[in-house]
Design an enzyme around this catalytic site. Structure first.
Site, PDB file in Angstrom:
ATOM      1  N   HIS A  85     102.226  47.112  12.374  1.00 37.33           N
ATOM      2  CA  HIS A  85     101.336  46.374  13.273  1.00 37.33           C
ATOM      3  C   HIS A  85     102.085  45.734  14.439  1.00 37.33           C
ATOM      4  O   HIS A  85     101.465  45.349  15.422  1.00 37.33           O
ATOM      5  CB  HIS A  85     100.441  45.384  12.508  1.00 37.33           C
ATOM      6  CG  HIS A  85     101.109  44.146  12.006  1.00 37.33           C
ATOM      7  ND1 HIS A  85     101.607  44.019  10.736  1.00 37.33           N
ATOM      8  CD2 HIS A  85     101.323  42.949  12.604  1.00 37.33           C
ATOM      9  CE1 HIS A  85     102.100  42.804  10.568  1.00 37.33           C
ATOM     10  NE2 HIS A  85     101.943  42.133  11.688  1.00 37.33           N
ATOM     11  N   ASP A 220     103.395  49.101   5.941  1.00 30.11           N
ATOM     12  CA  ASP A 220     103.394  48.458   7.258  1.00 30.11           C
ATOM     13  C   ASP A 220     104.789  48.452   7.909  1.00 30.11           C
ATOM     14  O   ASP A 220     105.424  47.413   8.034  1.00 30.11           O
ATOM     15  CB  ASP A 220     102.854  47.023   7.110  1.00 30.11           C
ATOM     16  CG  ASP A 220     102.330  46.469   8.420  1.00 30.11           C
ATOM     17  OD1 ASP A 220     102.713  46.999   9.480  1.00 30.11           O
ATOM     18  OD2 ASP A 220     101.544  45.510   8.382  1.00 30.11           O
ATOM     19  N   SER A 654     106.337  38.686  11.116  1.00 30.70           N
ATOM     20  CA  SER A 654     105.998  40.078  10.845  1.00 30.70           C
ATOM     21  C   SER A 654     107.160  40.987  11.193  1.00 30.70           C
ATOM     22  O   SER A 654     107.691  40.921  12.300  1.00 30.70           O
ATOM     23  CB  SER A 654     104.778  40.487  11.658  1.00 30.70           C
ATOM     24  OG  SER A 654     103.636  39.937  11.075  1.00 30.70           O
TER      25      SER A 654
HETATM   26  N1  ARG Z   1      97.845  39.934   8.777  1.00 28.21           N
HETATM   27  C1  ARG Z   1      99.000  40.559   9.343  1.00 28.21           C
HETATM   28  C2  ARG Z   1      99.800  39.589  10.133  1.00 28.21           C
HETATM   29  O1  ARG Z   1      99.268  38.741  10.798  1.00 28.21           O
HETATM   30  C3  ARG Z   1      98.635  41.660  10.287  1.00 28.21           C
HETATM   31  C4  ARG Z   1      98.076  42.827   9.687  1.00 28.21           C
HETATM   32  C5  ARG Z   1      97.554  43.783  10.710  1.00 28.21           C
HETATM   33  N2  ARG Z   1      96.528  44.577  10.093  1.00 28.21           N
HETATM   34  C6  ARG Z   1      95.207  44.524  10.370  1.00 28.21           C
HETATM   35  N3  ARG Z   1      94.379  45.119   9.568  1.00 28.21           N
HETATM   36  N4  ARG Z   1      94.718  43.917  11.430  1.00 28.21           N
HETATM   37  O2  ARG Z   1     101.015  39.668  10.184  1.00 28.21           O
END
Ligand code: ARG
Length: 735
Positions: A85, A220, A654
């Site tokens: 992401h 991811d 992330s």
């Molecule tokens: N929740 C994750 C984060 O903020 C991002 C995941 C992205 N995936 C999604 N389905 N929007 O680091």
């Protein structure tokens, strides 16, 4: 007796931001102070291995990725691992229906195949330094009203000195709500190329349904490389650049993880608000969070409808969609968990104890009361401020764009004879235009525009409606607010040159201030120019609140620092490098249920739904799964996918490496869990977990599904050399 008890309570409550091995985003420069705890938890290296300015240390393998994520160097040739992401926009914007890397995945088999990503950069931290004395000396005796400007000035000066004519970047940032100031010096690299990415059915497996939740089966990850010039120095993109030789790279462990193993996360957490008062929590749960969710929902629905119509549109919109959806669900979860975990009540208790503990101290005695007064003045406008901001009136893409354009045009007219300046602005505008063309969807944006105006009209107290809203309603009335704003949208779409990419392009070929000033789109967007809007509609209410809150926060933190003198206390995240350490750890989401530390490919395939938006899987994965072709990445007959640890992370982390006690990469952190979504405001030790993709799954995807041996061969893979097959004598000894 009573007084002593209160002090004791105060002490316990006010140490919320200290001690626990799992809680805390620590500054690497000061990590020596945590070292004994880390060692006890299973860390085997030295403090200098973590952070040193004199020799290569782990910090040299960690990068700030694009300013919004974290990445880690995993080879001697500048290879970077980060999250899928985090690379999403780079991948989506370089995908077309014909060459669709987002859906099909991509692995470069040679340097030449790696894809330059203009605009993407990474930063290495060179050093950090406490510059509090310098800043404090500069503001000594400066009147309150001039302090902010003075701090900005001296910060700039300190940063300039630190750069000393080099190409390094430097900045001064405050911690503990402006009670301390730190200098950060970075090396920035602007030639970063895409090396590999799994199909998004793996990289985003589970989509928004699984987002922010455990158990999770998302692969991811994505892979980039940083390039440098012939001298290994940072340089603009050039075909002649070479892969960067880093000071340090992380070995990758495929030895596996188990409950209780030491785990640390090294990266760039963006923002936490752990010292927010109960007043702030209440405004968030009751007013601002629900407003943000409602407004984001308008965009998501409109985009989704269009994305489902064609691959081309989906590729155009999916990056913005993912971003808005991510924090849409975040705010739902944060509200829910703040309530469930009774964070408001918890904070109130802390504040009461604080107030009791500072009775008679003129500096602190009134602090909480003053917060109360400040929030009381702000609260009636809280919803309006959200509806007027980037989630509200500015959410429609063309509106933001129109304001950029008119600013560009007026800046050119202001420097009429400056040709160089004009062509510089023109070049920027061309980029904005190209981006607009590539990512704009008229049908969706029109719905969004009308939808948000309608929500504004219905939800913002009538007494606070700006005049331009009232005028639109009078002039375009069609029976209901919804029909009215849709009528107005039709009118703008018909008459303004600033909305459709094609007409905007034509306009910019021969831009004219005169045409612009008569354009109805411009006339509308002008109302939303932030400073003007605030002045016209809030007066000084919002800025008074900000000023008052900043001052109170500063005093509150000063008091907490005094109370905790000599003890470990971590500052809020502020997009600077941090370390959090703890263990791989399971948890119980509710009574009677325990969540394991890890997930595997059997669970992933169990979630598989052919052709689904979120739960589809590529055939290559299903085939390898059918043959149970897990190679050395498997364990106990299956393939690990994700795991959890009790580390303290937030957005910005992330892509961060999860590192074991030997300094080896065991996974990539990519998310938090639902039960602890209140975490940015209050860390809950029982529930808060970091969700990571297991390094073994990453390597399996690259190797087995991607066939990218070239990438695998670059890595320093650490295998289990301890548990060679047991021979008889050791078996006997064990008995
Ligand atoms: N929740 C994750 C984060 O903020 C991002 C995941 C992205 N995936 C999604 N389905 N929007 O680091």
């Amino acid at each position: 007796m009573k007084l002593i008890a209160l002090w004791a309570i105060a002490f316990v409550l006010l140490t919320g931001n200290m001690v626990k091995a799992d809680e805390g985003m620590w500054l690497p420069m000061l990590i020596g102070k945590n070292y004994e705890q880390m060692k006890k938890a299973g860390f085997k290296l030295t403090p200098e291995d973590l952070y040193s300015v004199n020799k290569a240390s782990l910090k040299d393998a960690i990068v700030s990725f694009g300013g919004f994520c974290t990445g880690e160097i995993v080879s001697k040739n500048g290879l970077i691992f980060t999250n899928h992401h985090c690379g999403y926009d780079a991948v989506a914007s370089n995908s077309t229906p014909e060459n669709n890397m987002l859906d099909s995945g991509f692995y470069a088999k040679s340097y030449a195949q790696e894809k330059p990503i203009p605009g993407l950069f990474v930063r290495f931290l060179v050093r950090m330094e406490d510059v509090t004395p310098k800043v404090m000396a500069a503001i000594k005796g400066v009147p309150e009203a001039e302090k902010a400007a003075k701090i900005a000035e001296v910060s700039k000066q300190i940063a300039a000195e630190a750069m000393g004519g080099t190409t390094q970047e430097a900045e001064v940032k405050d911690i503990y709500k402006a009670n301390q100031y730190l200098l950060f010096v970075y090396n920035r690299f602007n030639d970063v190329r895409l090396v590999g990415v799994p199909p998004q059915s793996i990289g985003k497996f589970g989509g928004d349904t699984d987002n922010w939740e455990w158990p999770r089966h998302t692969g991811d990850f994505s892979i980039f490389r940083v390039y440098a010039d012939a001298e290994n120095k940072a340089a603009a993109y050039s075909v002649n650049n070479k892969p960067y030789t880093p000071k340090k790279s992380l070995p990758v462990s495929i030895k596996g993880v188990k409950n209780g193993d030491f785990a640390m996360v090294y990266g760039y957490p963006g923002r936490t608000d752990r010292f927010l008062t109960s007043y702030g929590v209440q405004v968030a749960t009751d007013k601002t969070n629900p407003a943000i969710v409602k407004l984001r929902d308008i965009r998501l629905k409109a985009w989704k409808e269009e994305m489902d119509k064609s691959v081309d549109t989906r590729l155009k919109l999916s990056s913005q969609y993912a971003n808005i959806a991510n924090y849409w669900k975040y705010y739902i979860g944060q509200t829910e968990q703040l309530k469930r975990l009774k964070i408001y009540e918890e904070k109130q208790k802390q504040e009461m104890a604080f107030t009791n503990s500072v009775k008679g101290n003129p500096e602190y005695a009134n602090l909480l009361n003053n917060y109360k007064t400040a929030y009381a003045a702000y609260e009636p406008y809280a919803v309006h401020s959200i509806y007027a901001g980037s989630n509200g009136l500015l959410a429609s893409t063309w509106v933001r764009n129109a304001n950029n354009f008119s600013r560009a045009l007026s800046s050119i007219s202001a420097r009429k004879d400056d040709q160089a300046y004009a062509s510089q602005v023109n070049a920027t505008v061309k980029n904005i235009l190209a981006d607009y063309e590539n990512t704009y969807n008229e049908i969706a944006d029109k719905k969004i525009f009308a939808g948000i105006l309608t929500a504004f009209y219905n939800d913002v107290p009538k007494s606070q409606h700006p005049k331009f809203i009232t005028l639109i309603v009078e002039d375009y009335w069609k029976g209901t607010p919804e029909a009215t704003f849709s009528n107005y949208a039709n009118y703008l779409w018909d008459k303004s040159v600033l909305i459709k990419p094609a007409s905007l392009k034509t306009f910019w070929e021969k831009p004219s201030q005169e045409i612009l000033e008569k354009d109805p789109g411009y006339l509308f967007a002008k109302n939303l120019n932030s400073a003007d809007y605030v002045k016209a509609n809030f007066g000084s209410i919002l800025s008074d609140f900000e000023t008052a809150k900043n001052k109170l926060d500063n005093i509150y933190l000063k008091a907490l620092l005094e109370n905790n003198k000599g003890k470990l206390m971590y500052p809020d995240a502020n997009s600077t490098m941090r370390i959090t350490y703890g263990q791989v750890q399971n948890y119980s989401p509710k009574d009677g249920i325990t969540y394991d530390i890890s997930t595997n490919i059997d669970g992933m395939v169990a979630k598989y739904q052919k052709g689904d938006d979120e739960f589809d899987l590529p055939q290559s994965l299903l085939d390898a799964y059918a043959k149970r072709d897990f190679r050395e990445y498997g364990e106990n007959g299956t393939l690990p996918v994700g795991f959890i640890s009790n580390n303290d992370i937030t957005g910005g982390n992330s892509g961060s490496p999860v590192i074991n006690g030997n300094g080896e990469l065991i996974g990539l952190a990519f998310d938090g869990n639902w039960e602890a979504m209140s975490g940015d405001i209050a860390f809950d030790k029982n529930y808060k977990r970091t969700i990571s993709v297991d390094a073994r799954f990453v390597l399996w995807c690259i190797d087995v599904l991607g066939g990218a041996k070239n990438i695998i061969n670059e890595l320093d893979i650490r295998r289990d050399n301890m548990v060679a097959k047991p021979n008889k004598s050791t078996l006997k000894m064990k008995k």
